[in-house]
Write a protein that holds these residues in place. Structure first.
Motif, PDB file in Angstrom:
ATOM      1  N   MET A  48       0.753  -1.252   0.064  1.00 31.33           N
ATOM      2  CA  MET A  48      -0.372  -0.016   0.458  1.00 31.33           C
ATOM      3  C   MET A  48       1.192   0.967   0.240  1.00 31.33           C
ATOM      4  O   MET A  48       1.829   1.057   0.485  1.00 31.33           O
ATOM      5  N   PRO A  49       0.573   2.904  -0.585  1.00 36.32           N
ATOM      6  CA  PRO A  49       1.447   3.436  -0.594  1.00 36.32           C
ATOM      7  C   PRO A  49       1.560   4.290   0.841  1.00 36.32           C
ATOM      8  O   PRO A  49      -0.213   4.621   1.109  1.00 36.32           O
ATOM      9  N   PHE A  50       1.855   4.512   1.022  1.00 38.49           N
ATOM     10  CA  PHE A  50       1.846   6.384   2.370  1.00 38.49           C
ATOM     11  C   PHE A  50       0.964   7.282   1.503  1.00 38.49           C
ATOM     12  O   PHE A  50       0.547   7.867   0.751  1.00 38.49           O
ATOM     13  N   PRO A  51      -0.004   7.700   2.582  1.00 35.66           N
ATOM     14  CA  PRO A  51      -0.772   9.009   2.358  1.00 35.66           C
ATOM     15  C   PRO A  51       0.335  10.079   2.173  1.00 35.66           C
ATOM     16  O   PRO A  51       1.128  10.090   3.072  1.00 35.66           O
ATOM     17  N   GLN A  52      -0.712  10.990   1.347  1.00 33.95           N
ATOM     18  CA  GLN A  52       0.380  12.225   0.858  1.00 33.95           C
ATOM     19  C   GLN A  52       0.024  13.079   2.527  1.00 33.95           C
ATOM     20  O   GLN A  52       1.825  13.798   1.993  1.00 33.95           O
ATOM     21  N   GLY A  53      -0.829  12.889   3.261  1.00 32.54           N
ATOM     22  CA  GLY A  53      -0.433  13.983   4.029  1.00 32.54           C
ATOM     23  C   GLY A  53       1.296  13.292   5.056  1.00 32.54           C
ATOM     24  O   GLY A  53       1.712  14.396   5.657  1.00 32.54           O
ATOM     25  N   ALA A  54       1.914  12.175   4.688  1.00 36.75           N
ATOM     26  CA  ALA A  54       2.681  11.641   5.066  1.00 36.75           C
ATOM     27  C   ALA A  54       4.095  11.736   4.581  1.00 36.75           C
ATOM     28  O   ALA A  54       4.775  12.763   5.332  1.00 36.75           O
ATOM     29  N   THR A  55       3.876  11.605   3.339  1.00 35.21           N
ATOM     30  CA  THR A  55       5.250  12.202   3.056  1.00 35.21           C
ATOM     31  C   THR A  55       5.404  13.554   2.791  1.00 35.21           C
ATOM     32  O   THR A  55       6.343  14.246   2.339  1.00 35.21           O
ATOM     33  N   GLN A  56       4.282  14.200   2.453  1.00 32.16           N
ATOM     34  CA  GLN A  56       4.503  15.816   2.202  1.00 32.16           C
ATOM     35  C   GLN A  56       4.669  16.269   3.416  1.00 32.16           C
ATOM     36  O   GLN A  56       5.140  17.852   3.111  1.00 32.16           O
ATOM     37  N   ASN A  57       4.218  16.016   4.474  1.00 33.59           N
ATOM     38  CA  ASN A  57       4.614  16.893   6.054  1.00 33.59           C
ATOM     39  C   ASN A  57       5.098  15.254   6.579  1.00 33.59           C
ATOM     40  O   ASN A  57       4.675  14.868   7.747  1.00 33.59           O
ATOM     41  N   PRO A  58       6.247  15.402   6.871  1.00 27.68           N
ATOM     42  CA  PRO A  58       7.900  14.069   7.153  1.00 27.68           C
ATOM     43  C   PRO A  58       7.306  14.649   8.824  1.00 27.68           C
ATOM     44  O   PRO A  58       8.106  13.486   9.369  1.00 27.68           O
ATOM     45  N   GLY A  59       7.404  15.452   9.556  1.00 32.02           N
ATOM     46  CA  GLY A  59       8.101  16.018  10.391  1.00 32.02           C
ATOM     47  C   GLY A  59       9.391  15.888  10.377  1.00 32.02           C
ATOM     48  O   GLY A  59      10.055  16.863   9.517  1.00 32.02           O
ATOM     49  N   ASN A  60       9.758  15.463  11.277  1.00 25.15           N
ATOM     50  CA  ASN A  60      11.122  15.675  11.958  1.00 25.15           C
ATOM     51  C   ASN A  60      12.049  14.327  11.410  1.00 25.15           C
ATOM     52  O   ASN A  60      12.541  13.367  11.816  1.00 25.15           O
ATOM     53  N   GLY A  61      11.862  14.155  10.024  1.00 23.58           N
ATOM     54  CA  GLY A  61      12.788  13.168   9.407  1.00 23.58           C
ATOM     55  C   GLY A  61      12.444  12.575   8.024  1.00 23.58           C
ATOM     56  O   GLY A  61      12.593  14.039   7.023  1.00 23.58           O
ATOM     57  N   THR A  62      12.317  11.815   7.041  1.00 27.43           N
ATOM     58  CA  THR A  62      12.194  12.005   5.076  1.00 27.43           C
ATOM     59  C   THR A  62      11.373  10.946   5.256  1.00 27.43           C
ATOM     60  O   THR A  62      11.038   9.415   5.787  1.00 27.43           O
ATOM     61  N   ILE A  63      10.583  10.817   4.455  1.00 28.20           N
ATOM     62  CA  ILE A  63      10.093   9.608   3.589  1.00 28.20           C
ATOM     63  C   ILE A  63       9.173   9.176   2.571  1.00 28.20           C
ATOM     64  O   ILE A  63       9.766   9.823   1.464  1.00 28.20           O
ATOM     65  N   THR A  64      10.242   7.629   2.098  1.00 23.23           N
ATOM     66  CA  THR A  64      10.126   7.709   0.366  1.00 23.23           C
ATOM     67  C   THR A  64       9.057   6.534   0.154  1.00 23.23           C
ATOM     68  O   THR A  64       8.805   5.533   1.159  1.00 23.23           O
ATOM     69  N   GLN A  65       8.472   7.117  -0.747  1.00 17.91           N
ATOM     70  CA  GLN A  65       7.216   6.294  -0.634  1.00 17.91           C
ATOM     71  C   GLN A  65       8.068   4.937  -1.483  1.00 17.91           C
ATOM     72  O   GLN A  65       8.715   4.576  -2.567  1.00 17.91           O
ATOM     73  N   ASN A  66       7.647   3.120  -1.075  1.00 13.50           N
ATOM     74  CA  ASN A  66       7.904   2.005  -1.557  1.00 13.50           C
ATOM     75  C   ASN A  66       7.187   1.629  -2.502  1.00 13.50           C
ATOM     76  O   ASN A  66       7.454   0.271  -2.912  1.00 13.50           O
ATOM     77  N   VAL A  67       5.761   2.466  -3.318  1.00 11.99           N
ATOM     78  CA  VAL A  67       5.652   1.974  -4.486  1.00 11.99           C
ATOM     79  C   VAL A  67       5.039   2.693  -5.370  1.00 11.99           C
ATOM     80  O   VAL A  67       5.731   4.327  -5.271  1.00 11.99           O
ATOM     81  N   ALA A  68       5.553   2.412  -6.966  1.00 10.08           N
ATOM     82  CA  ALA A  68       5.391   3.665  -8.278  1.00 10.08           C
ATOM     83  C   ALA A  68       4.000   3.968  -7.858  1.00 10.08           C
ATOM     84  O   ALA A  68       3.310   5.584  -8.308  1.00 10.08           O
ATOM     85  N   LYS A  69       2.820   4.038  -8.061  1.00  9.33           N
ATOM     86  CA  LYS A  69       1.622   3.941  -7.967  1.00  9.33           C
ATOM     87  C   LYS A  69       0.419   2.633  -7.037  1.00  9.33           C
ATOM     88  O   LYS A  69       0.942   2.235  -6.805  1.00  9.33           O
TER      89      LYS A  69
END
Length: 467
Positions: A446-467
């Motif tokens: 499953m893809p991460f929600p956009q709210g998480a990837t766009q607002n990763p807090g004190n870190g970074t988040i890379t999507q684990n799927v292409a779509k």
């Protein structure tokens, strides 16, 4: 089991998180009590509708274990993509909402971090009781990370071990840094939490929400199975069953309630035995339908995959047509342990491990022991074979039915697909069109929600799927 104390929720960083204990104690809302005693922190575990919910809605939609109405599919585009196995859909773009799986699970993790950080220094408690609460919070944190990594990351294999998993946060501080660790690093962390917790878990816990020793062993078994370590999975399955090996008698339940269950065109409910006092429980956690009082409905095609004479299934759903929709509607009311761990899962883990060791007869003895408590005697016959593949497929099918509407059928399918020897795929016909979900589809992550990837807090988040 109402929560005795309410946290301040901060909708920041990786979603909903609790403030750090230090900051939180500096600014206590009027009328609230500052948590200082062990009882104050223990109350967070009793917050069953906040910290004890394991929502895996999109996973059970992908599995087609939950029926979705035409109206739902038209309105919820991400659900439609998963339910209809639309491989062309950009699920990253569709996942714009604050997805419950992500945010609520991390909210629970932050609570468990808070307990872990403070339980051993609380007041008005014995040292042994402090250690118990600390260990129970470690267990619940590990279980929560297992859910996240088996939802948003690829399944564990040697080849996948260096791929990214999910953000790891070990502090309740609102500014705590996060690191998106590898799949191996996450599993190492989960196993470490359980290993540190087990020496302090009680044989009998204060409520079904508090993990006991059996839950520790059972979860160990679940994790090792997901890692394809059948030796350790079998070892801990045996240890869990030494703590609790009870199976609920669904044949007796049906016989006691069959007048209501068999009444044609009636949807009068019978009480759910799968609540807090279910004899199969190691630990109880709510699932995706926790607030409904009824189980989720299941599609007609899914209902057809239950074994003939399955009284657990027959006691729970009945076919119903409302407008253009025909599905199997829940005829049971109450609570359901869809996020915790039960003995039937551990029995089936043990059966799989034995079958993989070519101990087919022993594996089928366990499988048939379960089936005798589920199948109408007039329909029952032992499953008997010397063929490993036939035995394993019987175990897999029973497990998918027993644990329907939980994370486990989804996690198992991912595990088996990655292994490649016993792949799982799905097919259905809707409106004369055939739809397929292959065992190699990218949709199993499953893809991460956009709210998480766009607002990763004190870190970074890379999507684990292409779509």
């Amino acid at each position: 089991m109402k929560n005795l104390y309410k946290n301040i929720l901060y909708v920041l960083a990786l979603g909903i998180t609790f403030a750090s204990c230090e900051n939180y104690l500096d600014d206590v809302p009027k009328g609230s009590k500052t948590p200082t005693t062990l009882a104050d922190f223990e109350a967070f575990i009793r917050d069953e509708y906040g910290n004890q919910v394991v929502n895996v809605e999109q996973a059970i939609s992908l599995m087609n274990d939950r029926f979705q109405t035409a109206a739902n599919l038209a309105y919820y585009r991400l659900t439609n993509a998963n339910y209809m196995w639309d491989e062309n859909a950009d699920r990253i773009d569709l996942n714009q909402a604050d997805e419950t799986t992500y945010y609520r699970t991390y909210a629970g993790i932050s609570t468990f971090n808070l307990i872990i950080e403070n339980a051993l220094t609380t007041t008005e408690a014995k040292e042994a009781d402090k250690r118990i609460l600390w260990a129970q919070a470690k267990m619940l944190r590990a279980m929560s990370y297992f859910t996240l990594t088996n939802f948003y990351a690829d399944t564990y294999t040697t080849a996948n071990a260096s791929k990214l998993s999910v953000p790891l946060i070990t502090s309740a501080d609102i500014n705590a840094p996060s690191k998106q660790v590898t799949i191996k690093e996450m599993y190492d962390f989960i196993l470490k939490d359980v290993n540190e917790a087990i020496p302090y878990l009680p044989k009998v816990s204060q409520t079904a929400l508090h993990p006991n020793l059996g839950a520790g062993y059972a979860f160990y078994s679940r994790v090792y199975l997901q890692m394809n370590n059948y030796t350790e999975a079998l070892k801990y399955a045996d240890m869990a069953l030494a703590e609790n090996n009870k199976l609920f008698d669904w044949v007796a339940y049906y016989n006691a309630n069959k007048t209501v269950i068999d009444l044609p065109n009636s949807y009068t409910t019978t009480p759910s035995p799968m609540g807090y006092n279910y004899v199969e429980n190691y630990t109880f956690r709510h699932g995706s339908s926790y607030s409904l009082g009824r189980e989720l409905s299941i599609p007609v095609e899914r209902a057809q995959r239950f074994e003939a004479g399955d009284l657990k299934y027959k006691s729970r759903w009945k076919i119903r047509t409302v407008g253009a929709d025909t599905y199997y509607y829940s005829t049971m009311s109450g609570m359901y342990n869809f996020g915790g761990i039960t003995t039937v899962e551990v029995y089936l883990i043990k059966a799989e491990c034995l079958a993989r060791e070519n101990k087919i007869s022993e594996a089928l003895t366990i499988l048939n022991t379960i089936r005798k408590t589920r199948i109408l005697p007039a329909s029952y016959a032992d499953i008997s074979t010397t063929d490993k593949t036939t035995a394993l497929n019987a175990i897999f099918n029973t497990k998918r039915n027993e644990l329907i509407l939980t994370l486990i059928p989804f996690a198992d399918a991912r595990r088996l697909n990655a292994e490649g020897t016993y792949p799982f795929s799905l097919s259905k016909v809707v409106g004369g069109v055939t739809y397929n979900l292959s065992s190699t589809s990218h949709m199993w992550t499953m893809p991460f929600p956009q709210g998480a990837t766009q607002n990763p807090g004190n870190g970074t988040i890379t999507q684990n799927v292409a779509k």
